[in-house]
Design an enzyme around this catalytic site. Sequence first.
Site, PDB file in Angstrom:
ATOM      1  N   HIS A 236     -32.804 -87.333 -57.350  1.00  0.00           N
ATOM      2  CA  HIS A 236     -32.299 -85.974 -57.148  1.00  0.00           C
ATOM      3  C   HIS A 236     -31.169 -85.746 -58.145  1.00  0.00           C
ATOM      4  O   HIS A 236     -30.128 -86.410 -58.077  1.00  0.00           O
ATOM      5  CB  HIS A 236     -31.777 -85.797 -55.721  1.00  0.00           C
TER       6      HIS A 236
ATOM      7  N   ARG B  45     -29.956 -82.530 -58.693  1.00  0.00           N
ATOM      8  CA  ARG B  45     -29.294 -81.272 -58.334  1.00  0.00           C
ATOM      9  C   ARG B  45     -29.350 -80.299 -59.515  1.00  0.00           C
ATOM     10  O   ARG B  45     -30.246 -80.363 -60.333  1.00  0.00           O
ATOM     11  CB  ARG B  45     -27.866 -81.524 -57.825  1.00  0.00           C
TER      12      ARG B  45
ATOM     13  N   ASN C 234     -36.349 -80.110 -54.839  1.00  0.00           N
ATOM     14  CA  ASN C 234     -35.791 -79.423 -53.654  1.00  0.00           C
ATOM     15  C   ASN C 234     -34.445 -78.770 -53.957  1.00  0.00           C
ATOM     16  O   ASN C 234     -33.422 -79.067 -53.336  1.00  0.00           O
ATOM     17  CB  ASN C 234     -35.683 -80.371 -52.457  1.00  0.00           C
TER      18      ASN C 234
ATOM     19  N   LYS D 277     -44.715 -82.375 -54.789  1.00  0.00           N
ATOM     20  CA  LYS D 277     -44.035 -83.039 -53.685  1.00  0.00           C
ATOM     21  C   LYS D 277     -44.313 -82.345 -52.356  1.00  0.00           C
ATOM     22  O   LYS D 277     -44.142 -81.131 -52.227  1.00  0.00           O
ATOM     23  CB  LYS D 277     -42.520 -83.051 -53.954  1.00  0.00           C
TER      24      LYS D 277
ATOM     25  N   HIS E  61     -42.849 -87.144 -48.748  1.00  0.00           N
ATOM     26  CA  HIS E  61     -41.767 -87.520 -47.844  1.00  0.00           C
ATOM     27  C   HIS E  61     -42.429 -87.741 -46.489  1.00  0.00           C
ATOM     28  O   HIS E  61     -42.787 -86.785 -45.797  1.00  0.00           O
ATOM     29  CB  HIS E  61     -40.701 -86.432 -47.754  1.00  0.00           C
TER      30      HIS E  61
ATOM     31  N   ASP F  68     -34.125 -92.612 -55.046  1.00  0.00           N
ATOM     32  CA  ASP F  68     -33.782 -91.526 -54.122  1.00  0.00           C
ATOM     33  C   ASP F  68     -32.277 -91.282 -54.141  1.00  0.00           C
ATOM     34  O   ASP F  68     -31.676 -90.931 -53.124  1.00  0.00           O
ATOM     35  CB  ASP F  68     -34.267 -91.815 -52.697  1.00  0.00           C
TER      36      ASP F  68
END
Length: 348
Positions: A16, A18, A42, A100, A137, A248
Site C-alpha cells: 500500500h 497511499r 484501495n 483485487k 483479501h 502488505d
Amino acid sequence: MPDRLILLRPDDWHIHLRDGAALSRTVTDAARTFGRAIVMPNLVPPVRNASEAGAYRQRIQAARPADSRFEPLMTLYLTDKTSPEDIRTAKAQGFVHAAKLYPAGATTNSDAGVTRIDNIFPILEAMAEAGLPLLVHGEVTHSEVDVFDREKRFIDENLVRIIEHFPTLKVVFEHITTRDAVQFVETSSSNVGATITAHHLLYNRNHMLVGGIRPHFYCLPILKRRTHQEALLDAATSGNTKFFLGTDSAPHARHAKEAACGCAGCYTAYAAIELYAEAFEQRSALDRLEAFASHHGADFYGIPRNTDHITLIREEWTAPACMTFGEHSLVPLRAGEKLRWRLLEEKM
C-alpha cells in the site's frame, strides 16, 4: 550463520503506497529494496479502471527517488459495477497486472468492494480469458463470524467456488494468516499462490494483546495464534514456489493508529527485507530467502526476474521511533527496537 547475504533484487507482491504527500515516504522506502511492487488500489476513491490506474502510476513514478528504476505494477479495485470491458481495456494497457477482490467492509477503504461473489462471476470469466490474475483479501465480513475465523470461512464459502468455476484463473490468496490457508494453497492447482507478510511470520496475537494492547501490531487479517504463525513459517521457508513475499505494508498516521478506534495496518516497507531475514533465520533457512523474495512471485506472474542484486549484512541498528508521513508522522513496526540485519544502500 552467514554475516552477509547477496540476493537477487526482490519484489513486493502486495504493498500500500497511499497517495498524495504520503508517496514521498512510501515510494522512497519501497524503492530502497524492491525492483517492483504490486500496488494496492484501495484509495479514496478506489482505482477502478485503466485510466485511474494510469494516473496513479504516474503519481507514483513522479515520487521515485532520483535515478530509481522502481516499477509500480498497477491493479484494479473490483466493484459490483466493474465490467468485462474494464478488464479487457486494463489488460491491453500493459501496466495493469491484476485485479483485487475486497469483500465490502473487510479492511481499510473496502466499502466500495464486492457485496456478493456471484456479482463478479462475469468479471472473473473475463479475467481468466485475458490472463489477468485475481488478488484476494480472503475474509468474510458477516457480523456473526468471529474475526479470528474469517479467513477459514472465506475459503469454505467463496474461494473454493471461485477456483472450481474458473480453473484457468490465476489467484493470489494475499497475506495468508492461518494453517487452513497454507493447506488450501498447497493442495490447490499451480494457478493458486499466496503472499505472506513479515509481520505474520514474526508475530502472533499474543504480541498484540498480552501485557497491554499494542495498536501498531493491529492489522487485517488480524494476527492469529502461534500454531498458525508456525504454519506460515513452515510454508515461507519450505521452498514451495506457491508462496512468495508480499509485505502488505500499510501506513497510517500515528494519530489514526493510536486511537480509541484505530486503523488496521503495519508499516514495514522501511525495513522489509531485513524483517524477512530475521524470520528466515529463525528457521535456519536464510539459504531459501532469495527464492521466496526474488524468484517465486515473478515466476508466478510470468514476469522476468530482476537481474541486479542487493546485499544484507549482519549488523544491528535501531529502527526509527517515528517517521514523517506527509503532513503527519507514523510509527513503523519495531519502532525504536533493534534489527539484526541491515541493507547496504546501493542505487538501482
